[in-house]
Write a protein that holds these residues in place. Structure first.
Motif, PDB file in Angstrom:
ATOM      1  N   GLU A   1       0.847  -1.201   0.000  1.00  0.00           N
ATOM      2  CA  GLU A   1       0.000   0.000   0.000  1.00  0.00           C
ATOM      3  C   GLU A   1       0.882   1.250   0.000  1.00  0.00           C
ATOM      4  N   PRO A   2       0.685   2.143  -0.990  1.00  0.00           N
ATOM      5  CA  PRO A   2       1.480   3.368  -1.000  1.00  0.00           C
ATOM      6  C   PRO A   2       0.992   4.337   0.078  1.00  0.00           C
ATOM      7  N   ILE A   3       1.907   4.834   0.899  1.00  0.00           N
ATOM      8  CA  ILE A   3       1.500   5.771   1.959  1.00  0.00           C
ATOM      9  C   ILE A   3       2.403   7.008   1.969  1.00  0.00           C
ATOM     10  N   ILE A   4       1.842   8.091   2.518  1.00  0.00           N
ATOM     11  CA  ILE A   4       2.611   9.304   2.805  1.00  0.00           C
ATOM     12  C   ILE A   4       2.594   9.493   4.315  1.00  0.00           C
ATOM     13  N   VAL A   5       3.768   9.674   4.897  1.00  0.00           N
ATOM     14  CA  VAL A   5       3.875  10.024   6.320  1.00  0.00           C
ATOM     15  C   VAL A   5       4.298  11.486   6.348  1.00  0.00           C
ATOM     16  N   VAL A   6       3.523  12.335   7.004  1.00  0.00           N
ATOM     17  CA  VAL A   6       3.808  13.769   6.930  1.00  0.00           C
ATOM     18  C   VAL A   6       3.520  14.439   8.275  1.00  0.00           C
ATOM     19  N   ARG A   7       4.278  15.454   8.584  1.00  0.00           N
ATOM     20  CA  ARG A   7       3.940  16.280   9.745  1.00  0.00           C
ATOM     21  C   ARG A   7       3.142  17.472   9.207  1.00  0.00           C
ATOM     22  N   ASP A   8       1.922  17.612   9.689  1.00  0.00           N
ATOM     23  CA  ASP A   8       1.056  18.644   9.111  1.00  0.00           C
ATOM     24  C   ASP A   8       1.334  20.012   9.742  1.00  0.00           C
ATOM     25  N   GLY A   9       0.576  21.003   9.325  1.00  0.00           N
ATOM     26  CA  GLY A   9       0.793  22.379   9.773  1.00  0.00           C
ATOM     27  C   GLY A   9       0.614  22.556  11.275  1.00  0.00           C
ATOM     28  N   ASP A  10      -0.151  21.661  11.906  1.00  0.00           N
ATOM     29  CA  ASP A  10      -0.342  21.746  13.353  1.00  0.00           C
ATOM     30  C   ASP A  10       0.708  20.948  14.124  1.00  0.00           C
ATOM     31  N   GLY A  11       1.653  20.370  13.398  1.00  0.00           N
ATOM     32  CA  GLY A  11       2.702  19.597  14.072  1.00  0.00           C
ATOM     33  C   GLY A  11       2.329  18.154  14.335  1.00  0.00           C
ATOM     34  N   GLU A  12       1.165  17.713  13.836  1.00  0.00           N
ATOM     35  CA  GLU A  12       0.746  16.318  14.022  1.00  0.00           C
ATOM     36  C   GLU A  12       1.351  15.440  12.945  1.00  0.00           C
ATOM     37  N   VAL A  13       1.772  14.244  13.342  1.00  0.00           N
ATOM     38  CA  VAL A  13       2.213  13.286  12.325  1.00  0.00           C
ATOM     39  C   VAL A  13       0.973  12.574  11.792  1.00  0.00           C
ATOM     40  N   ARG A  14       0.799  12.640  10.485  1.00  0.00           N
ATOM     41  CA  ARG A  14      -0.357  11.990   9.864  1.00  0.00           C
ATOM     42  C   ARG A  14       0.116  11.032   8.790  1.00  0.00           C
ATOM     43  N   VAL A  15      -0.722  10.059   8.528  1.00  0.00           N
ATOM     44  CA  VAL A  15      -0.415   9.110   7.461  1.00  0.00           C
ATOM     45  C   VAL A  15      -1.612   9.077   6.513  1.00  0.00           C
ATOM     46  N   HIS A  16      -1.346   9.249   5.227  1.00  0.00           N
ATOM     47  CA  HIS A  16      -2.402   9.221   4.201  1.00  0.00           C
ATOM     48  C   HIS A  16      -2.086   8.110   3.207  1.00  0.00           C
ATOM     49  N   LEU A  17      -3.129   7.601   2.599  1.00  0.00           N
ATOM     50  CA  LEU A  17      -2.905   6.734   1.446  1.00  0.00           C
ATOM     51  C   LEU A  17      -2.418   7.630   0.309  1.00  0.00           C
ATOM     52  N   ASN A  18      -1.341   7.215  -0.335  1.00  0.00           N
ATOM     53  CA  ASN A  18      -0.733   8.029  -1.383  1.00  0.00           C
ATOM     54  C   ASN A  18      -1.426   7.746  -2.720  1.00  0.00           C
ATOM     55  N   VAL A  19      -2.712   8.022  -2.748  1.00  0.00           N
ATOM     56  CA  VAL A  19      -3.520   7.713  -3.934  1.00  0.00           C
ATOM     57  C   VAL A  19      -4.463   8.884  -4.176  1.00  0.00           C
ATOM     58  N   CYS A  20      -4.331   9.527  -5.321  1.00  0.00           N
ATOM     59  CA  CYS A  20      -5.179  10.658  -5.661  1.00  0.00           C
ATOM     60  C   CYS A  20      -6.633  10.205  -5.770  1.00  0.00           C
ATOM     61  N   ARG A  21      -7.545  11.042  -5.235  1.00  0.00           N
ATOM     62  CA  ARG A  21      -8.951  10.670  -5.239  1.00  0.00           C
ATOM     63  C   ARG A  21      -9.610  10.953  -6.596  1.00  0.00           C
ATOM     64  N   HIS A  22      -8.859  11.515  -7.545  1.00  0.00           N
ATOM     65  CA  HIS A  22      -9.425  11.701  -8.880  1.00  0.00           C
ATOM     66  C   HIS A  22      -9.420  10.375  -9.631  1.00  0.00           C
ATOM     67  N   ARG A  23      -8.238   9.971 -10.107  1.00  0.00           N
ATOM     68  CA  ARG A  23      -8.181   8.703 -10.825  1.00  0.00           C
ATOM     69  C   ARG A  23      -6.990   7.849 -10.390  1.00  0.00           C
ATOM     70  N   GLY A  24      -6.537   8.106  -9.140  1.00  0.00           N
ATOM     71  CA  GLY A  24      -5.692   7.088  -8.510  1.00  0.00           C
ATOM     72  C   GLY A  24      -4.190   7.224  -8.638  1.00  0.00           C
ATOM     73  N   CYS A  25      -3.699   8.310  -9.197  1.00  0.00           N
ATOM     74  CA  CYS A  25      -2.248   8.461  -9.332  1.00  0.00           C
ATOM     75  C   CYS A  25      -1.617   8.680  -7.947  1.00  0.00           C
ATOM     76  N   LYS A  26      -0.381   8.262  -7.776  1.00  0.00           N
ATOM     77  CA  LYS A  26       0.342   8.620  -6.546  1.00  0.00           C
ATOM     78  C   LYS A  26       0.560  10.129  -6.550  1.00  0.00           C
ATOM     79  N   VAL A  27       0.345  10.776  -5.426  1.00  0.00           N
ATOM     80  CA  VAL A  27       0.482  12.239  -5.413  1.00  0.00           C
ATOM     81  C   VAL A  27       1.863  12.702  -4.955  1.00  0.00           C
ATOM     82  N   ALA A  28       2.635  11.827  -4.308  1.00  0.00           N
ATOM     83  CA  ALA A  28       3.972  12.227  -3.847  1.00  0.00           C
ATOM     84  C   ALA A  28       4.931  11.061  -4.017  1.00  0.00           C
ATOM     85  N   GLU A  29       6.202  11.408  -4.165  1.00  0.00           N
ATOM     86  CA  GLU A  29       7.240  10.380  -4.279  1.00  0.00           C
ATOM     87  C   GLU A  29       8.425  10.771  -3.415  1.00  0.00           C
TER      88      GLU A  29
END
Ligand code: FES
Ligand SMILES: [Fe+2]
Length: 408
Positions: free
Chosen positions: A75-103
């Motif tokens: 499963e492709p994932i993005i681990v990111v620290r957001d603007g509030d300083g929280e560590v979040r994990v997202h599925l790295n899949v665009c909700r349009h037609r599924g492309c990975k949004v980050a590499e």
């Protein structure tokens, strides 16, 4: 028909029953369990999609906007620290037609999909959608990057694909009997990282990690010289069936340097541990997050399967924060000592890596059969039994260490 999910195909109930006997009477797992794509799929579905997986340290994404990407059990994932300083994990899949949004890794203010330019905030919300005004019944708020459950534990980033999973601390609550907080991992920083792409099944490596039987043969000049096989203790009196195991090398004060000598400030609370818990705990939270603790350092192992016969092994050496900072600043004395640790780790890792790939090559034989366990392989047995009960026998499903939650 028998209740064993896999019995119609590759593995019989009798073979699994043989594994379930007491360790010194039991047979090891059927060898098909180490290469069959179908069995691997069952493990992914029933284990890796419901138990906590570690993807790194909070310090890997120290500032808002810092991110890293990886494929976690496919499963492709993005681990990111957001603007509030929280560590979040997202599925790295665009909700349009599924492309990975980050590499790769880096720093970002937003994630923009390279395909048609949809733009997401660090918290995953969809912010920009070119030329969608005419599209009917479309609301941006309905299309964020899919969130994946994540939390921090002692500085580690833990991820669970099951949104209903109980917190990681619950999965390992009994492990705290061993006073792991006394090693102060949350105050340590990673100074060295290694990554290997290994040609063996993930279970081969977990078994190797939690048995000391191989130490004199595989590590004659490394582990055996400093922490010989006979000094390791398992704790079979603990309740069985929990999703973790621990053994302790009863060598008080020992560390991860090539001489075994602790060269950095010792965490004082480790001296308060009961004698049978002092030394070097090696623990593994199933399916693939392990740590070796020493009085002044820790070594973590992240096992990320990429297929039935392959996984990525990510390893990090953690030192007390002040030591790590002195190392980063190039302090010559600290650097020399750090190198003694950093040299030792890949030396003994190479020994394990080589033998586990050799084992895989043998297990792959169609004529290979179930083996046996000795008194130094009690945790390999309990780990194997946990895999059988969790992934191979639906009736034995028992997620999160016996708190009664069943897989849905
Ligand atoms: S797939 Fe991402 S914008 Fe189209
Ligand atoms: Fe080893």
């Amino acid at each position: 028909m028998s209740p064993t999910m896999l019995s119609t195909h590759l593995v019989s109930d009798e073979q699994l029953d043989a594994q379930a006997r007491p360790p010194l009477e039991a047979a090891t797992l059927p060898t098909e369990c180490y290469w069959s794509p179908e069995i691997y799929r069952a493990e992914v579905e029933r284990i890796f999609h419901h138990y906590w997986l570690c993807v790194g340290r909070a310090e890997d994404v120290p500032q808002p906007g810092d991110y890293l990407t990886m494929d976690l059990v496919g499963e492709p994932i993005i681990v990111v620290r957001d603007g509030d300083g929280e560590v979040r994990v997202h599925l790295n899949v665009c909700r349009h037609r599924g492309c990975k949004v980050a590499e790769g890794n880096g720093k970002a203010k937003t994630f923009r999909c390279p395909y048609h330019g949809w733009m997401y905030g660090l918290n995953g919300e969809l912010r920009g959608v070119p030329d969608f005004k005419e599209t009917r019944n479309f609301k941006k708020r309905d299309y964020p990057l899919a969130p994946i459950k994540a939390e921090l534990w002692d500085g580690f980033i833990m991820v669970n694909f099951d949104a209903d999973a109980a917190p990681f601390a619950e999965q390992v609550s009994n492990m705290q009997l061993f006073g792991l907080e006394k090693y102060r991992m949350s105050e340590q920083l990673t100074t060295h990282r290694w990554e290997w792409d290994l040609g063996c099944n993930w279970k081969v490596y977990v078994e190797n990690y939690i048995e000391e039987y191989h130490v004199p043969w595989v590590h004659p000049e490394t582990f055996q010289a400093v922490t010989p096989m006979k000094g390791w203790r398992e704790f079979p009196e603990l309740p069985q069936g929990q999703p973790w195991d621990v053994m302790i090398g009863q060598f008080p004060g020992v560390s991860l340097s090539d001489t075994g000598e602790a060269m950095f400030p010792v965490t004082p609370e480790t001296a308060e541990l009961p004698p049978e818990h002092q030394g070097m705990p090696i623990w593994m939270s199933y399916p693939g997050f392990g740590v070796i603790n020493a009085v002044d350092s820790s070594l973590y192992y992240l096992l990320h399967p990429t297929g039935p016969e392959r996984f990525t092994l990510r390893v990090g050496l953690m030192l007390p924060a002040e030591t790590a900072r002195a190392y980063a600043d190039g302090d010559p004395e600290v650097t020399a000592a750090c190198e003694q640790y950093a040299r030792n780790v890949p030396t003994f890792m190479a020994e394990d890596n080589q033998v586990t790939e050799l084992q895989q090559a043998g297990l792959r034989s169609r004529f290979a059969t179930q083996g046996r366990y000795c008194k130094h392989e009690g945790l390999a047995w309990s780990f194997n039994k946990w895999v059988v009960d969790t992934a191979y026998r639906p009736s034995g499903l028992n997620v999160n260490g016996g708190n009664g939650r069943a897989l849905r």
